[in-house]
Design a protein around this motif. Structure first.
Motif, PDB file in Angstrom:
ATOM      1  N   MET A  43       0.856  -1.182   0.000  1.00 20.89           N
ATOM      2  CA  MET A  43       0.000   0.000   0.000  1.00 20.89           C
ATOM      3  C   MET A  43       0.884   1.221   0.000  1.00 20.89           C
ATOM      4  O   MET A  43       1.911   1.257   0.686  1.00 20.89           O
ATOM      5  CB  MET A  43      -0.926  -0.003   1.213  1.00 20.89           C
ATOM      6  N   GLY A  44       0.466   2.202  -0.769  1.00 19.66           N
ATOM      7  CA  GLY A  44       1.288   3.388  -0.891  1.00 19.66           C
ATOM      8  C   GLY A  44       0.485   4.673  -0.835  1.00 19.66           C
ATOM      9  O   GLY A  44      -0.749   4.673  -0.951  1.00 19.66           O
ATOM     10  N   TRP A  45       1.201   5.759  -0.627  1.00 20.82           N
ATOM     11  CA  TRP A  45       0.648   7.110  -0.685  1.00 20.82           C
ATOM     12  C   TRP A  45       1.349   7.877  -1.795  1.00 20.82           C
ATOM     13  O   TRP A  45       2.587   7.814  -1.904  1.00 20.82           O
ATOM     14  CB  TRP A  45       0.833   7.836   0.638  1.00 20.82           C
ATOM     15  N   ARG A  64       1.606  13.056 -10.442  1.00 26.62           N
ATOM     16  CA  ARG A  64       1.372  12.368  -9.182  1.00 26.62           C
ATOM     17  C   ARG A  64       2.687  11.733  -8.725  1.00 26.62           C
ATOM     18  O   ARG A  64       3.273  10.911  -9.431  1.00 26.62           O
ATOM     19  CB  ARG A  64       0.298  11.294  -9.373  1.00 26.62           C
ATOM     20  N   ASP A  65       3.141  12.128  -7.543  1.00 23.48           N
ATOM     21  CA  ASP A  65       4.440  11.714  -7.046  1.00 23.48           C
ATOM     22  C   ASP A  65       4.328  10.717  -5.897  1.00 23.48           C
ATOM     23  O   ASP A  65       3.435  10.829  -5.051  1.00 23.48           O
ATOM     24  CB  ASP A  65       5.247  12.928  -6.561  1.00 23.48           C
ATOM     25  N   PHE A  66       5.270   9.814  -5.858  1.00 22.54           N
ATOM     26  CA  PHE A  66       5.359   8.856  -4.769  1.00 22.54           C
ATOM     27  C   PHE A  66       5.711   9.558  -3.459  1.00 22.54           C
ATOM     28  O   PHE A  66       6.557  10.458  -3.437  1.00 22.54           O
ATOM     29  CB  PHE A  66       6.414   7.807  -5.096  1.00 22.54           C
ATOM     30  N   VAL A  67       5.073   9.119  -2.367  1.00 23.18           N
ATOM     31  CA  VAL A  67       5.358   9.669  -1.043  1.00 23.18           C
ATOM     32  C   VAL A  67       5.927   8.573  -0.137  1.00 23.18           C
ATOM     33  O   VAL A  67       7.001   8.721   0.428  1.00 23.18           O
ATOM     34  CB  VAL A  67       4.105  10.277  -0.413  1.00 23.18           C
ATOM     35  N   ALA A  68       5.182   7.492   0.023  1.00 20.62           N
ATOM     36  CA  ALA A  68       5.605   6.423   0.934  1.00 20.62           C
ATOM     37  C   ALA A  68       4.853   5.143   0.594  1.00 20.62           C
ATOM     38  O   ALA A  68       3.780   5.189  -0.013  1.00 20.62           O
ATOM     39  CB  ALA A  68       5.351   6.807   2.385  1.00 20.62           C
ATOM     40  N   ALA A  69       5.415   4.015   1.007  1.00 21.98           N
ATOM     41  CA  ALA A  69       4.760   2.733   0.787  1.00 21.98           C
ATOM     42  C   ALA A  69       5.140   1.774   1.902  1.00 21.98           C
ATOM     43  O   ALA A  69       6.183   1.943   2.551  1.00 21.98           O
ATOM     44  CB  ALA A  69       5.142   2.150  -0.570  1.00 21.98           C
ATOM     45  N   ILE A  70       4.290   0.773   2.088  1.00 24.91           N
ATOM     46  CA  ILE A  70       4.523  -0.211   3.134  1.00 24.91           C
ATOM     47  C   ILE A  70       4.055  -1.567   2.642  1.00 24.91           C
ATOM     48  O   ILE A  70       3.038  -1.675   1.946  1.00 24.91           O
ATOM     49  CB  ILE A  70       3.787   0.203   4.437  1.00 24.91           C
ATOM     50  N   THR A  71       4.799  -2.614   2.977  1.00 22.23           N
ATOM     51  CA  THR A  71       4.424  -3.956   2.573  1.00 22.23           C
ATOM     52  C   THR A  71       3.280  -4.482   3.445  1.00 22.23           C
ATOM     53  O   THR A  71       2.962  -3.905   4.488  1.00 22.23           O
ATOM     54  CB  THR A  71       5.613  -4.911   2.665  1.00 22.23           C
ATOM     55  N   ARG A  72       2.686  -5.571   3.015  1.00 20.23           N
ATOM     56  CA  ARG A  72       1.506  -6.115   3.694  1.00 20.23           C
ATOM     57  C   ARG A  72       1.799  -6.456   5.147  1.00 20.23           C
ATOM     58  O   ARG A  72       0.973  -6.234   6.026  1.00 20.23           O
ATOM     59  CB  ARG A  72       0.999  -7.345   2.966  1.00 20.23           C
ATOM     60  N   ALA A  99      -1.002  -2.183  -4.565  1.00 24.04           N
ATOM     61  CA  ALA A  99      -0.352  -2.836  -5.684  1.00 24.04           C
ATOM     62  C   ALA A  99      -0.160  -4.316  -5.374  1.00 24.04           C
ATOM     63  O   ALA A  99       0.006  -4.687  -4.215  1.00 24.04           O
ATOM     64  CB  ALA A  99       0.995  -2.183  -5.969  1.00 24.04           C
ATOM     65  N   PRO A 100      -0.140  -5.161  -6.393  1.00 26.72           N
ATOM     66  CA  PRO A 100       0.004  -6.605  -6.180  1.00 26.72           C
ATOM     67  C   PRO A 100       1.424  -7.042  -5.884  1.00 26.72           C
ATOM     68  O   PRO A 100       1.649  -8.178  -5.475  1.00 26.72           O
ATOM     69  CB  PRO A 100      -0.499  -7.205  -7.486  1.00 26.72           C
ATOM     70  N   TYR A 101       2.396  -6.169  -6.061  1.00 30.32           N
ATOM     71  CA  TYR A 101       3.774  -6.522  -5.789  1.00 30.32           C
ATOM     72  C   TYR A 101       4.521  -5.244  -5.450  1.00 30.32           C
ATOM     73  O   TYR A 101       4.007  -4.144  -5.632  1.00 30.32           O
ATOM     74  CB  TYR A 101       4.416  -7.217  -6.998  1.00 30.32           C
ATOM     75  N   SER A 102       5.746  -5.388  -4.976  1.00 27.54           N
ATOM     76  CA  SER A 102       6.482  -4.217  -4.495  1.00 27.54           C
ATOM     77  C   SER A 102       7.693  -3.873  -5.345  1.00 27.54           C
ATOM     78  O   SER A 102       8.470  -3.011  -4.976  1.00 27.54           O
ATOM     79  CB  SER A 102       6.959  -4.459  -3.060  1.00 27.54           C
ATOM     80  N   GLY A 103       7.832  -4.511  -6.499  1.00 32.07           N
ATOM     81  CA  GLY A 103       9.031  -4.291  -7.273  1.00 32.07           C
ATOM     82  C   GLY A 103       9.260  -2.853  -7.688  1.00 32.07           C
ATOM     83  O   GLY A 103      10.388  -2.379  -7.682  1.00 32.07           O
ATOM     84  N   TYR A 104       8.209  -2.172  -8.060  1.00 35.58           N
ATOM     85  CA  TYR A 104       8.333  -0.774  -8.487  1.00 35.58           C
ATOM     86  C   TYR A 104       7.356   0.064  -7.674  1.00 35.58           C
ATOM     87  O   TYR A 104       6.485   0.735  -8.218  1.00 35.58           O
ATOM     88  CB  TYR A 104       8.062  -0.651  -9.983  1.00 35.58           C
ATOM     89  N   TYR A 105       7.521   0.060  -6.383  1.00 33.25           N
ATOM     90  CA  TYR A 105       6.583   0.687  -5.464  1.00 33.25           C
ATOM     91  C   TYR A 105       6.489   2.196  -5.671  1.00 33.25           C
ATOM     92  O   TYR A 105       5.537   2.823  -5.242  1.00 33.25           O
ATOM     93  CB  TYR A 105       6.991   0.397  -4.021  1.00 33.25           C
ATOM     94  N   TYR A 106       7.489   2.798  -6.279  1.00 34.61           N
ATOM     95  CA  TYR A 106       7.540   4.242  -6.442  1.00 34.61           C
ATOM     96  C   TYR A 106       6.846   4.714  -7.722  1.00 34.61           C
ATOM     97  O   TYR A 106       6.758   5.921  -7.968  1.00 34.61           O
ATOM     98  CB  TYR A 106       8.994   4.724  -6.442  1.00 34.61           C
ATOM     99  N   LEU A 107       6.384   3.780  -8.536  1.00 28.74           N
ATOM    100  CA  LEU A 107       5.707   4.138  -9.773  1.00 28.74           C
ATOM    101  C   LEU A 107       4.203   4.049  -9.604  1.00 28.74           C
ATOM    102  O   LEU A 107       3.671   3.015  -9.208  1.00 28.74           O
ATOM    103  CB  LEU A 107       6.141   3.199 -10.905  1.00 28.74           C
ATOM    104  N   ALA A 108       3.514   5.113  -9.969  1.00 29.95           N
ATOM    105  CA  ALA A 108       2.060   5.104  -9.871  1.00 29.95           C
ATOM    106  C   ALA A 108       1.457   4.005 -10.748  1.00 29.95           C
ATOM    107  O   ALA A 108       0.422   3.432 -10.403  1.00 29.95           O
ATOM    108  CB  ALA A 108       1.501   6.464 -10.256  1.00 29.95           C
ATOM    109  N   SER A 109       2.102   3.700 -11.843  1.00 28.46           N
ATOM    110  CA  SER A 109       1.583   2.692 -12.763  1.00 28.46           C
ATOM    111  C   SER A 109       1.606   1.283 -12.175  1.00 28.46           C
ATOM    112  O   SER A 109       0.970   0.375 -12.711  1.00 28.46           O
ATOM    113  CB  SER A 109       2.372   2.710 -14.072  1.00 28.46           C
ATOM    114  N   SER A 110       2.325   1.086 -11.064  1.00 30.64           N
ATOM    115  CA  SER A 110       2.369  -0.225 -10.420  1.00 30.64           C
ATOM    116  C   SER A 110       1.121  -0.507  -9.593  1.00 30.64           C
ATOM    117  O   SER A 110       0.870  -1.641  -9.210  1.00 30.64           O
ATOM    118  CB  SER A 110       3.590  -0.326  -9.506  1.00 30.64           C
ATOM    119  N   TYR A 111       0.341   0.527  -9.305  1.00 29.31           N
ATOM    120  CA  TYR A 111      -0.814   0.423  -8.411  1.00 29.31           C
ATOM    121  C   TYR A 111      -2.090   0.291  -9.233  1.00 29.31           C
ATOM    122  O   TYR A 111      -2.284   1.031 -10.207  1.00 29.31           O
ATOM    123  CB  TYR A 111      -0.884   1.636  -7.499  1.00 29.31           C
TER     124      TYR A 111
END
Length: 123
Positions: free
Chosen positions: A33-35, A44-52, A98-110
């Motif tokens: 999950m990310g903000w 739209r810029d990446f702020v933060a993310a956390i794994t499940r 997002a279903p995975y965390s490989g590119y957590y900083y990309l909005a397109s991953s979500y």
């Protein structure tokens, strides 16, 4: 999956806010999950993310040491604690999963997004 973001508001520079993102539906299939945030006229810029599990967290350089992301899996809710807010933090903040965390900083991953909550920081 449905996401409901809340907690935004108008604050002064130096103040704090805590955003919440309540998730419902088949969230167990979503690993991270990310903000993100979007200021007027900007991307739209990446702020933060956390794994499940909450075991790993990621931050944009601009918010590291000021923002903290956390989650309460019992409540299916992710939080973004924002301290020492600056006028440049003003934006609409979105939570996403997002279903995975490989590119957590990309909005397109979500693949699922909340509706956004406005944060305005006055100087």
């Amino acid at each position: 999956v449905q996401l409901q973001a809340s907690g935004g508001g108008l604050v002064q520079a130096g103040d704090s806010l805590r955003l919440s993102c309540a998730a419902s539906g088949r969230t167990s299939s979503r690993y991270i999950m990310g903000w993100f945030r979007q200021a007027p006229g900007k991307e739209r810029d990446f702020v933060a993310a956390i794994t499940r599990s909450g075991g790993s967290t990621y931050y944009a350089d601009s918010v590291r040491s000021r923002f903290t992301i956390s989650r309460d899996n019992a409540k299916n809710t992710v939080y973004l604690q924002m301290n020492s807010l600056k006028p440049e933090d003003t934006a609409v903040y979105y939570c996403a999963v997002a279903p995975y965390s490989g590119y957590y900083y990309l909005a397109s991953s979500y693949d699922y997004w909340g509706q956004g909550t406005q944060v305005t920081v006055s100087s």
